[in-house]
Design an enzyme around this catalytic site. Sequence first.
Site, PDB file in Angstrom:
ATOM      1  N   ALA A 181      53.204  -6.023 -37.764  1.00 42.15           N
ATOM      2  CA  ALA A 181      52.255  -6.081 -38.881  1.00 42.15           C
ATOM      3  C   ALA A 181      52.777  -5.314 -40.088  1.00 42.15           C
ATOM      4  O   ALA A 181      52.672  -5.776 -41.232  1.00 42.15           O
ATOM      5  CB  ALA A 181      50.904  -5.520 -38.440  1.00 42.15           C
ATOM      6  N   LYS A 182      53.349  -4.129 -39.831  1.00 42.31           N
ATOM      7  CA  LYS A 182      53.883  -3.326 -40.932  1.00 42.31           C
ATOM      8  C   LYS A 182      55.053  -4.035 -41.611  1.00 42.31           C
ATOM      9  O   LYS A 182      55.161  -4.047 -42.842  1.00 42.31           O
ATOM     10  CB  LYS A 182      54.321  -1.957 -40.414  1.00 42.31           C
ATOM     11  CG  LYS A 182      55.021  -1.077 -41.453  1.00 42.31           C
ATOM     12  CD  LYS A 182      54.118  -0.754 -42.653  1.00 42.31           C
ATOM     13  CE  LYS A 182      54.890  -0.021 -43.754  1.00 42.31           C
ATOM     14  NZ  LYS A 182      55.268   1.347 -43.382  1.00 42.31           N
ATOM     15  N   LEU A 183      55.936  -4.643 -40.820  1.00 42.82           N
ATOM     16  CA  LEU A 183      57.060  -5.354 -41.404  1.00 42.82           C
ATOM     17  C   LEU A 183      56.608  -6.573 -42.197  1.00 42.82           C
ATOM     18  O   LEU A 183      57.175  -6.880 -43.253  1.00 42.82           O
ATOM     19  CB  LEU A 183      58.048  -5.775 -40.308  1.00 42.82           C
ATOM     20  CG  LEU A 183      58.807  -4.642 -39.616  1.00 42.82           C
ATOM     21  CD1 LEU A 183      59.721  -5.206 -38.532  1.00 42.82           C
ATOM     22  CD2 LEU A 183      59.608  -3.809 -40.606  1.00 42.82           C
TER      23      LEU A 183
END
Length: 276
Positions: A172-174
């Site tokens: 999700a962060k990427l």
Amino acid sequence: MKKIGFVGLGNMGAGMAMNLQKSGFQVLAYDLDKDKIKELEKEGIQDCESIKEVTEQVDDAVITMVRNQAQTEDVIFGDNAITSADNHNVTVVVMSTLNPTIMEDLEKKVSAYDLNLLDAPVSGSLSGAEKGSLAIFSSGAQEIKEQLKPYFEAMGSHIFDLGDKIGAGQAAKLANNLLLGINMVGISEAVKFGNSYGLDEEDVLDIVEVSTGNSWAANNWGEIKEYKNNGTLDAIYKDLTSVIAESTKNKTFVPVSGLVLNVLHNSMDSEDNSNK
């Protein structure tokens, strides 16, 4: 007062640790920069001589907020690190941005020491860390996420539960940082295009702010323009490299990612050359 460990008091980590302390938790901290620790001690944060010392005193978790895989592994498995402590009721909370594959490997290694692992990278930049308004992308065992939720609420205003699979938080962060990179390049080119017709940067940004091209990157362009090598720009470059590596592994076609990575690479090269 519950005791929470925190390793890595850089720009982001310092703000996060301070918000934990302000929320009524006793933060036991470790960082190689002892001057940084001294500043935070004035606010009640307790300095420890080693990560092992941090781990042996905490109630349930040690947060790691360091730069990369090598530093994360050193915090967990190195000399006087988390795994060397005589406290096996601890969850290692990785809040650094790594990638899903690295997190899956860490989960296997950590389980050999009867420790728990939680994947919880953050977004929101320095201002979010200082204000306690970060977005936190958590994945891992549901029981542990519920147990540690008060810590997350002290540091963030948007807590996302992304299921049991370690690595989902990193994915999700990427995904978010991929879009950030695309928007950064897009704003740069929009400003350049407007300039070619005599439009000032400020005018272009004012128009974008109330139009369909708006984004966090546009609204924070002043901050983004100050991103430098060996700092935030390096971190974004690292994340886009991870996006391409993970996409190659999963046979996911993401052609714009490669283009944006090349643009950032050229930008970083230009900065390096201008500083010579």
